[in-house]
Design a protein around this motif. Structure first.
Motif, short mmCIF file in Angstrom:
data_model
loop_
_atom_site.label_atom_id
_atom_site.label_comp_id
_atom_site.label_asym_id
_atom_site.label_seq_id
_atom_site.Cartn_x
_atom_site.Cartn_y
_atom_site.Cartn_z
N VAL A 140 19.65 -11.31 4.76
CA VAL A 140 19.21 -11.55 6.13
C VAL A 140 17.71 -11.24 6.24
N GLY A 141 17.32 -10.08 5.72
CA GLY A 141 15.93 -9.66 5.84
C GLY A 141 14.95 -10.59 5.13
N THR A 142 15.27 -11.00 3.91
CA THR A 142 14.35 -11.88 3.19
C THR A 142 14.23 -13.24 3.87
N PHE A 143 15.33 -13.72 4.42
CA PHE A 143 15.26 -14.98 5.17
C PHE A 143 14.36 -14.82 6.38
N VAL A 144 14.51 -13.74 7.13
CA VAL A 144 13.67 -13.52 8.31
C VAL A 144 12.20 -13.52 7.92
N PRO A 203 2.53 -18.13 10.28
CA PRO A 203 1.92 -17.46 9.12
C PRO A 203 0.87 -16.41 9.48
N HIS A 204 0.40 -16.41 10.74
CA HIS A 204 -0.61 -15.44 11.15
C HIS A 204 -0.01 -14.04 11.37
N ILE A 205 1.32 -13.94 11.53
CA ILE A 205 1.94 -12.67 11.88
C ILE A 205 1.97 -11.74 10.67
N LYS A 206 1.60 -10.49 10.89
CA LYS A 206 1.72 -9.47 9.85
C LYS A 206 3.17 -8.99 9.79
N VAL A 207 3.75 -9.04 8.60
CA VAL A 207 5.12 -8.62 8.41
C VAL A 207 5.17 -7.27 7.72
N ILE A 208 5.77 -6.30 8.39
CA ILE A 208 6.06 -4.99 7.81
C ILE A 208 7.55 -4.99 7.46
N ALA A 209 7.90 -4.51 6.29
CA ALA A 209 9.31 -4.51 5.91
C ALA A 209 9.65 -3.27 5.09
N SER A 210 10.87 -2.79 5.26
CA SER A 210 11.31 -1.59 4.55
C SER A 210 12.52 -1.90 3.68
N ALA A 211 12.65 -1.12 2.61
CA ALA A 211 13.81 -1.18 1.72
C ALA A 211 13.91 0.18 1.02
N GLY A 212 14.91 0.33 0.14
CA GLY A 212 15.21 1.66 -0.37
C GLY A 212 15.05 1.89 -1.86
N SER A 213 14.35 0.99 -2.58
CA SER A 213 14.15 1.20 -4.02
C SER A 213 12.91 0.44 -4.46
N PRO A 214 12.30 0.83 -5.59
CA PRO A 214 11.14 0.08 -6.10
C PRO A 214 11.45 -1.39 -6.37
N GLU A 215 12.67 -1.67 -6.88
CA GLU A 215 13.05 -3.05 -7.15
C GLU A 215 13.07 -3.87 -5.86
N LYS A 216 13.54 -3.25 -4.78
CA LYS A 216 13.61 -3.97 -3.51
C LYS A 216 12.24 -4.10 -2.85
N ILE A 217 11.36 -3.14 -3.09
CA ILE A 217 9.98 -3.28 -2.59
C ILE A 217 9.32 -4.49 -3.24
N LYS A 218 9.58 -4.70 -4.53
CA LYS A 218 9.03 -5.88 -5.21
C LYS A 218 9.55 -7.15 -4.56
N ILE A 219 10.85 -7.18 -4.20
CA ILE A 219 11.41 -8.35 -3.51
C ILE A 219 10.66 -8.61 -2.21
N LEU A 220 10.42 -7.54 -1.44
CA LEU A 220 9.71 -7.70 -0.16
C LEU A 220 8.34 -8.32 -0.37
N LYS A 221 7.64 -7.88 -1.39
CA LYS A 221 6.32 -8.44 -1.66
C LYS A 221 6.42 -9.89 -2.12
N ASP A 222 7.43 -10.17 -2.94
CA ASP A 222 7.60 -11.54 -3.45
C ASP A 222 7.88 -12.53 -2.33
N VAL A 223 8.58 -12.10 -1.28
CA VAL A 223 8.91 -13.04 -0.19
C VAL A 223 7.85 -13.06 0.90
N GLY A 224 6.77 -12.29 0.74
CA GLY A 224 5.65 -12.44 1.66
C GLY A 224 5.38 -11.31 2.61
N ALA A 225 6.08 -10.16 2.48
CA ALA A 225 5.78 -9.04 3.37
C ALA A 225 4.36 -8.55 3.13
#
Length: 351
Positions: free
Chosen positions: A174-178, A187-209
């Motif tokens: 759900v979160g990565t889709f959002v 695309p102008h909006i700044k996206v802040i996103a949280s997760a609970g592990s280094p592997e998941k932080i990488k996912i957040l960066k990969d999807v554009g957070a």
């Protein structure tokens, strides 16, 4: 006769899910040529989904909430994808790929004996080139539809002026889709996103957070204070994260309440203490359930709009695969402990 293994629900949990206590694997037999269909279809299950909301279904039927209970002794059921083996329904023929609310079983008759309001009509699905059918459990299934319904209906009017959105539980389907859908629409909006592990932080960066942080090692309130204020908060977790978000929301901000995973196991520490900020900051809070309520009016356009974005690589998919119904109990538990990285998918049979 062939084996028909299923995962049965056998005990109500008081807190967390314990696979060996709450589920049981049962091996039956089924006659694929002669099993009564009663006007339905016989399906070979390929994939079934594990989603956090299933914990709400694991309860005494006397307890009323937003989703139907699983009856003790019945197979677990949830979103899934399969292939038609035999059909008495003129809308389907053998070989068709379908998606629907399937039993955790190697074979099942649809709609079958188990009936509840989540069990909508079976639908044919398009097999996309180089994309597994399991995408209809995540990006093109219930999680993706949830994200689309919430953003499209509640946030569309605010995206032109909003500057910042915060997505909790951001590394799940759900979160990565959002995150990716917001980057398509605004695309102008700044996206802040949280997760609970280094592997998941990488996912957040990969999807554009733009700002990705680990809520287990960083103070959520301080991160939001530094990078906020928040104009839109997509809430997947509630609890202390919601507390921090309302305290750092802009005046007139929007909260879209999609989930409350911190509270599914009745943790006494998951209370919200700052809810008075809702009136102090004139916040709007919209809670919703996928496919239900006024916001569901946008759902019919979901595949029409999103399948092209998937084909273009603008909305992506990640899966954590569990192989066989033997691992299904673990899959159902892992989505509550952070044990999965990506959409939790149980592979019942290969395509």
């Amino acid at each position: 006769m062939v084996r028909n293994r299923s995962l049965r629900y056998v005990s109500h949990p008081e807190k967390g899910i314990e696979p060996a206590v709450h589920f049981k694997l049962v091996d039956d037999e089924i006659d694929l040529d002669n099993a009564p269909l009663n006007g339905g279809v016989l399906l070979k299950t390929l994939y079934v989904s594990s989603d956090p909301y299933i914990r709400y279904r694991m309860r005494d039927p006397e307890v009323q909430t937003f989703c139907p209970p699983i009856q003790l002794g019945d197979p677990v059921d949830n979103g899934g994808a399969g292939q038609v083996v035999r059909s008495e329904d003129p809308n389907f023929k053998p070989g068709d790929y379908v998606a629907g609310y399937l039993e955790f079983a190697e074979y099942s008759v649809y709609p079958g004996r188990i009936k509840h309001f989540y069990k909508r009509p079976l639908r044919k699905v398009q097999k996309l080139p180089n994309v597994p059918l399991s995408i209809y459990l995540g990006t093109l299934g219930m999680p993706g539809t949830t994200s689309y319904q919430g953003i499209k209906y509640f946030a569309s009017g605010r995206l032109k002026t909003a500057k910042t959105i915060f997505v909790s539980g951001g590394a799940g389907p759900v979160g990565t889709f959002v995150i990716e859908y917001i980057k398509v629409l605004a695309p102008h909006i700044k996206v802040i996103a949280s997760a609970g592990s280094p592997e998941k932080i990488k996912i957040l960066k990969d999807v554009g957070a733009d700002v990705a942080f680990n809520y287990r090692t960083e103070d959520t309130a301080k991160v939001l204070e530094t990078h906020g204020p928040i104009d839109i908060y997509w809430d997947n977790v509630a609890g202390s994260t919601l507390d921090a978000a309302v305290k750092n929301s802009s005046t007139g901000g929007l909260i879209i309440a999609c989930g409350a995973i911190s509270q599914t196991s009745h943790d006494a520490n998951s209370v919200v203490r700052n809810f008075d900020e809702v009136f102090k900051r004139s916040l709007t809070v919209h809670g919703f359930v996928v496919f239900q309520g006024e916001s569901a009016v946008v759902v019919p356009k979901f595949h029409e709009e999103i399948i092209p974005l998937v084909a273009q690589g603008k909305i992506t998919s990640r899966e954590h695969r569990y192989h066989g119904l033997e691992e299904a109990g673990k899959a159902l538990a892992d989505v509550h402990s952070g044990g999965n990285t990506g959409k939790a998918v149980i592979v019942v049979a290969e395509e």
